[in-house]
Write an enzyme that holds these catalytic residues in place. Sequence first.
Site, PDB file in Angstrom:
ATOM      1  N   HIS A 179      -2.336   2.271   8.581  1.00  0.00           N
ATOM      2  CA  HIS A 179      -3.546   1.542   8.006  1.00  0.00           C
ATOM      3  C   HIS A 179      -3.609   0.054   8.715  1.00  0.00           C
ATOM      4  O   HIS A 179      -2.495  -0.345   9.105  1.00  0.00           O
ATOM      5  CB  HIS A 179      -3.315   1.295   6.561  1.00  0.00           C
ATOM      6  CG  HIS A 179      -4.163   0.172   5.831  1.00  0.00           C
ATOM      7  ND1 HIS A 179      -5.575   0.401   5.954  1.00  0.00           N
ATOM      8  CD2 HIS A 179      -4.014  -1.071   5.543  1.00  0.00           C
ATOM      9  CE1 HIS A 179      -6.165  -0.771   5.286  1.00  0.00           C
ATOM     10  NE2 HIS A 179      -5.340  -1.731   4.920  1.00  0.00           N
ATOM     11  N   HIS A 217      -6.875  -3.167  10.320  1.00  0.00           N
ATOM     12  CA  HIS A 217      -8.289  -3.610   9.837  1.00  0.00           C
ATOM     13  C   HIS A 217      -8.993  -3.873  11.287  1.00  0.00           C
ATOM     14  O   HIS A 217      -9.171  -5.159  11.684  1.00  0.00           O
ATOM     15  CB  HIS A 217      -7.882  -5.150   9.342  1.00  0.00           C
ATOM     16  CG  HIS A 217      -7.204  -4.790   8.056  1.00  0.00           C
ATOM     17  ND1 HIS A 217      -6.366  -6.157   7.600  1.00  0.00           N
ATOM     18  CD2 HIS A 217      -7.022  -4.116   7.205  1.00  0.00           C
ATOM     19  CE1 HIS A 217      -5.853  -5.821   6.458  1.00  0.00           C
ATOM     20  NE2 HIS A 217      -5.892  -4.640   6.101  1.00  0.00           N
ATOM     21  N   HIS A 251     -12.810  -3.245   4.520  1.00  0.00           N
ATOM     22  CA  HIS A 251     -11.458  -3.489   4.421  1.00  0.00           C
ATOM     23  C   HIS A 251     -10.684  -3.224   5.650  1.00  0.00           C
ATOM     24  O   HIS A 251     -10.061  -3.854   6.301  1.00  0.00           O
ATOM     25  CB  HIS A 251     -10.548  -3.066   3.148  1.00  0.00           C
ATOM     26  CG  HIS A 251      -9.196  -3.242   3.111  1.00  0.00           C
ATOM     27  ND1 HIS A 251      -8.463  -3.645   1.893  1.00  0.00           N
ATOM     28  CD2 HIS A 251      -8.237  -3.186   4.264  1.00  0.00           C
ATOM     29  CE1 HIS A 251      -7.340  -3.697   2.328  1.00  0.00           C
ATOM     30  NE2 HIS A 251      -7.024  -3.491   3.569  1.00  0.00           N
ATOM     31  N   GLU A 289       0.859  -1.219  -0.053  1.00  0.00           N
ATOM     32  CA  GLU A 289      -0.019  -0.226  -0.005  1.00  0.00           C
ATOM     33  C   GLU A 289       0.859   1.256  -0.005  1.00  0.00           C
ATOM     34  O   GLU A 289       0.293   2.264   0.575  1.00  0.00           O
ATOM     35  CB  GLU A 289      -0.894  -0.025   1.296  1.00  0.00           C
ATOM     36  CG  GLU A 289      -1.706  -1.348   1.370  1.00  0.00           C
ATOM     37  CD  GLU A 289      -3.010  -1.358   0.211  1.00  0.00           C
ATOM     38  OE1 GLU A 289      -3.044  -0.542  -0.600  1.00  0.00           O
ATOM     39  OE2 GLU A 289      -3.731  -2.158   0.241  1.00  0.00           O
ATOM     40  N   GLU A 309     -15.959  11.450  23.272  1.00  0.00           N
ATOM     41  CA  GLU A 309     -14.697  11.670  22.743  1.00  0.00           C
ATOM     42  C   GLU A 309     -14.585  12.028  21.338  1.00  0.00           C
ATOM     43  O   GLU A 309     -13.849  12.475  20.866  1.00  0.00           O
ATOM     44  CB  GLU A 309     -13.804  10.553  23.178  1.00  0.00           C
ATOM     45  CG  GLU A 309     -13.278  10.552  24.594  1.00  0.00           C
ATOM     46  CD  GLU A 309     -12.512  11.657  25.012  1.00  0.00           C
ATOM     47  OE1 GLU A 309     -12.753  12.404  25.919  1.00  0.00           O
ATOM     48  OE2 GLU A 309     -11.517  11.810  24.263  1.00  0.00           O
TER      49      GLU A 309
HETATM   50  O1  2HA Z   1      -0.589  -4.938   3.926  1.00  0.00           O
HETATM   51  O2  2HA Z   1      -3.292  -4.335   4.945  1.00  0.00           O
HETATM   52  O3  2HA Z   1      -4.218  -3.336   2.365  1.00  0.00           O
HETATM   53  C1  2HA Z   1      -1.770  -5.685   3.801  1.00  0.00           C
HETATM   54  C2  2HA Z   1      -2.883  -4.810   3.691  1.00  0.00           C
HETATM   55  C3  2HA Z   1      -3.285  -4.574   2.627  1.00  0.00           C
HETATM   56 ZN    ZN Z   2      -5.285  -3.720   4.521  1.00  0.00          ZN
END
Ligand code: 2HA
Ligand code: ZN
Length: 270
Positions: A139, A141, A210, A116, A169
């Site tokens: 980033h 999840h 995602h 990414e 908050e």
């Molecule tokens: O790197 O999270 O979006 C793995 C990820 C791809």
């Molecule tokens: Zn990801």
Amino acid sequence: MQNILEAPFLVEMVRTAANMYAHGWDERNGGNISVLLDEAKVSEYVDVNAVIRDIPTGFEAPSLDGKYFLVTGAGKYFKNVRYDPAHNLGLVRLSGGGRTARLLWGFTGGGRFTSEFAAHMMSHAARLSADPASRVVMHCHPANLLAMTYVHDLDERAFTRTLWRMCTECIMVFPEGVNVLPWMLCGTNEIGEATAEKMKTARLVVWAQHGIYGAGRDLDETFGLIETAEKGAEIYLKTAHLPVKNTITDHQLRQLEVHLGLKVREGWLD
Ligand code: 2HA
Ligand code: ZN
């Protein structure tokens, strides 16, 4: 030259990756972090003229030319970063208008930056235009935010307003709200460009089904942004199926805005 494993920027990166893993946000090789570093700081730990190898990026980012980034590696597990930082992280300087990443440290064993990287670099460029002190793109999840994208309207005003109502908050931490992208193919320049466009107006960008992107001035701020949004999503999921008897009203959100001098996104409160 000092030992890079003791550099505050590296120690903080390692701790953050471990903490994100501990929060369950980065299963397997999920998630990625990049941190913009000052040349003066980098030079204390590496010879900035000793390039290990050049890695093509596949995109252009002229405004980031010559800038240094500490970044997580493609296919690497956050779980493992603390046990072998040099294998799982890399320090690069962008050159050739962003088309090349010159590796100065890390990615031992032939690794490369996160898949990414485009989204990260384009987001850095967008955030630096909005806030010259911006340094971090993150980033991951987080389960509740992800789950929320399956059951909640993806309209970003509606999505944000729900989060703001879930804990006091939320509006204090992200008064500009949360932007949302529909599901898109990840690891591409297209999702990078779309993320960067969304980063112009908010430090949080949800990738539906995602995960989430956060941007901030340091790792703590960025982690805290995601942590707070994720808490809001958790409360939402704990209550969405129950009859709601109380909420935080727009009038109360306005009280917070005035009391704390928040810059709440124009038009997002009734
Ligand atoms: O790197 O999270 O979006 C793995 C990820 C791809
Ligand atoms: Zn990801």
